[in-house]
Scaffold this active site. Structure first.
Site, PDB file in Angstrom:
ATOM      1  N   HIS A  10       0.733  -1.048  -0.161  1.00 20.81           N
ATOM      2  CA  HIS A  10       0.060  -0.056  -0.034  1.00 20.81           C
ATOM      3  C   HIS A  10       0.896   1.405   0.058  1.00 20.81           C
ATOM      4  CE1 HIS A  10      -3.087   2.749   1.146  1.00 20.81           C
ATOM      5  NE2 HIS A  10      -2.222   3.602   1.898  1.00 20.81           N
TER       6      HIS A  10
ATOM      7  N   HIS B 146       1.453   4.972  -2.483  1.00 19.59           N
ATOM      8  CA  HIS B 146       2.053   6.364  -2.395  1.00 19.59           C
ATOM      9  C   HIS B 146       3.281   6.788  -2.880  1.00 19.59           C
ATOM     10  CE1 HIS B 146      -0.781   7.640   0.933  1.00 19.59           C
ATOM     11  NE2 HIS B 146      -0.915   6.036   1.197  1.00 19.59           N
TER      12      HIS B 146
ATOM     13  N   GLU C 103      -5.098   9.779  -0.148  1.00 17.16           N
ATOM     14  CA  GLU C 103      -5.715   8.139  -0.143  1.00 17.16           C
ATOM     15  C   GLU C 103      -6.850   8.044  -1.463  1.00 17.16           C
ATOM     16  OE1 GLU C 103      -3.300   6.849   2.970  1.00 17.16           O
ATOM     17  OE2 GLU C 103      -4.178   5.992   0.972  1.00 17.16           O
TER      18      GLU C 103
ATOM     19  N   SER D 107      -3.826   1.227  -5.225  1.00 22.74           N
ATOM     20  CA  SER D 107      -3.346  -0.187  -4.724  1.00 22.74           C
ATOM     21  C   SER D 107      -4.164  -1.117  -4.617  1.00 22.74           C
ATOM     22  CB  SER D 107      -2.429   0.312  -3.278  1.00 22.74           C
ATOM     23  OG  SER D 107      -3.424   0.776  -2.603  1.00 22.74           O
TER      24      SER D 107
HETATM   25  N1  HBI Z   1       1.326   6.336  10.104  1.00 20.53           N
HETATM   26  N2  HBI Z   1       2.832   4.730   9.182  1.00 20.53           N
HETATM   27  C1  HBI Z   1       1.701   5.732   9.006  1.00 20.53           C
HETATM   28  N3  HBI Z   1       1.126   5.819   7.886  1.00 20.53           N
HETATM   29  C2  HBI Z   1      -0.084   6.587   7.871  1.00 20.53           C
HETATM   30  O1  HBI Z   1      -0.412   6.604   6.731  1.00 20.53           O
HETATM   31  C3  HBI Z   1      -0.663   7.375   8.869  1.00 20.53           C
HETATM   32  C4  HBI Z   1       0.239   7.207  10.317  1.00 20.53           C
HETATM   33  N4  HBI Z   1      -0.249   7.798  11.285  1.00 20.53           N
HETATM   34  C5  HBI Z   1      -1.267   8.713  11.170  1.00 20.53           C
HETATM   35  C6  HBI Z   1      -1.790   9.004   9.824  1.00 20.53           C
HETATM   36  N5  HBI Z   1      -1.600   8.259   8.876  1.00 20.53           N
HETATM   37  C7  HBI Z   1      -3.089   9.738   9.899  1.00 20.53           C
HETATM   38  O2  HBI Z   1      -3.574   9.852  11.126  1.00 20.53           O
HETATM   39  C8  HBI Z   1      -2.788  11.054   9.163  1.00 20.53           C
HETATM   40  O3  HBI Z   1      -3.052  11.134   7.734  1.00 20.53           O
HETATM   41  C9  HBI Z   1      -4.028  12.062   9.517  1.00 20.53           C
HETATM   42 FE    FE Z   2      -2.051   5.322   2.818  1.00 16.58          FE
END
Ligand code: HBI
Ligand code: FE
Length: 290
Positions: free
Chosen positions: A129, A134, A175, A194
């Site tokens: 993913h 990304h 996303e 994805s």
């Molecule tokens: N941590 N590894 C990871 N990947 C994420 O996409 C992610 C995260 N922590 C917080 C988060 N996304 C969301 O809370 C924020 O995009 C708002």
């Molecule tokens: Fe993501």
């Protein structure tokens, strides 16, 4: 999506910023085969679905080489292109850690890959993913600027108790965002690109609404975390998304403050409507009811 709270201690073996070594040599043949299975399923579909910037990124980072990518290798080209690098983390990290990485052009990618019996759906972002979904977009200079601006906005939002507003912006762009092109709508959102099934659903299914992107509109609209989206927001260009994020969010938050959430399947008079969806998929209970 977020590991709640912040100033949390990192898990054993992780550094203070929650990063770990990717340990590329420790991946098993099954792990590499899972990546290849997921990649083959997606890559064959993407021309005509993913936006050009995504397809260029996939090629530039040589992600079709086969097997799980070695971050040290892809970071050479990624950093040369936009100054971004991919860092390995054990899974979701606290919001303040996540935003600090983004604000410094580091994308935190799950180090693990899903098991063969989880191919279609998993709760927590894994390496497929994150890296397939990304990272290719981070090779585009405009989107690379947007993701840094988002990280900096996230740090400010945390300080103002506005995370939930920003999480919706992230969800409906990074996303699950769609891009308007002269060849029709194309995908740039990682959660869609994805997923083979959601790639087709997001662009072709008559069920979801497809509405022109507006910052306040996305911040007022709840989203689905367990199934396909009931609405997709369409940006006119990556530049327009960046411009929207470079403005002062103070007035934006004020505009959201006084306003109720907009029902997830609603279409407002002021919406720029690409598709008035039937919502038949959601009404039938979606994947969980399918
Ligand atoms: N941590 N590894 C990871 N990947 C994420 O996409 C992610 C995260 N922590 C917080 C988060 N996304 C969301 O809370 C924020 O995009 C708002
Ligand atoms: Fe993501």
């Amino acid at each position: 999506m977020s590991a709640d709270g912040f100033n949390q201690a990192p898990p054993p073996g992780a550094r203070a910023d929650w990063t770990i070594d990717q340990g590329w040599s420790a991946y098993t043949a099954e792990d590499h085969a899972t990546w290849d299975t997921l990649y083959e399923r997606q890559a064959g579909l993407l021309p005509g679905y993913a936006c050009d910037e995504f397809l260029h990124g996939l090629k530039a980072l040589d992600l079709h080489r086969g097997g799980i990518p070695d971050f040290e290798k892809i970071n050479v080209e990624l950093t040369r292109l936009t100054g971004w690098s991919v860092v390995a983390v054990p899974g979701l990290v606290p919001d303040d850690v996540f935003f600090d990485h983004l604000a410094n052009r580091r994308f935190p990618a799950g180090q693990f890959i899903r098991k063969p019996d989880q191919l279609d759906y998993l709760q927590e972002p894994d390496i497929f993913h994150d890296v397939f979904g990304h990272v290719p977009m981070l090779t585009d200079p405009t989107f690379a600027d947007y993701m840094e601006a988002y990280g900096k906005g996230g740090q400010r939002a945390l300080g103002m108790g506005r995370l939930h507003n920003l999480a919706r912006l992230y969800w409906y762009t990074v996303e699950f965002g769609l891009l308007e092109t002269d060849k029709g709508l194309r995908i740039y959102g990682a959660g869609i690109v994805s997923s083979r099934t959601e790639s087709m659903f997001a662009l072709e299914d008559p069920s979801p609404n497809r509405i022109g992107f507006d910052l306040v509109r996305t911040m007022r609209t709840p989203y689905r975390i367990d199934d396909f989206q009931q609405v997709y927001f369409v940006i006119p260009s990556l530049q327009a998304l960046l411009d929207a994020t470079l403005q002062d969010f103070g007035p934006i938050y004020a505009a959201v403050d006084g306003a109720e959430d907009i029902p997830i399947d609603a279409i407002l008079d002021e919406d720029r409507v690409f598709t008035t969806g039937t919502q038949a998929y959601a009404a039938a209970g979606g994947r969980l009811g399918g």
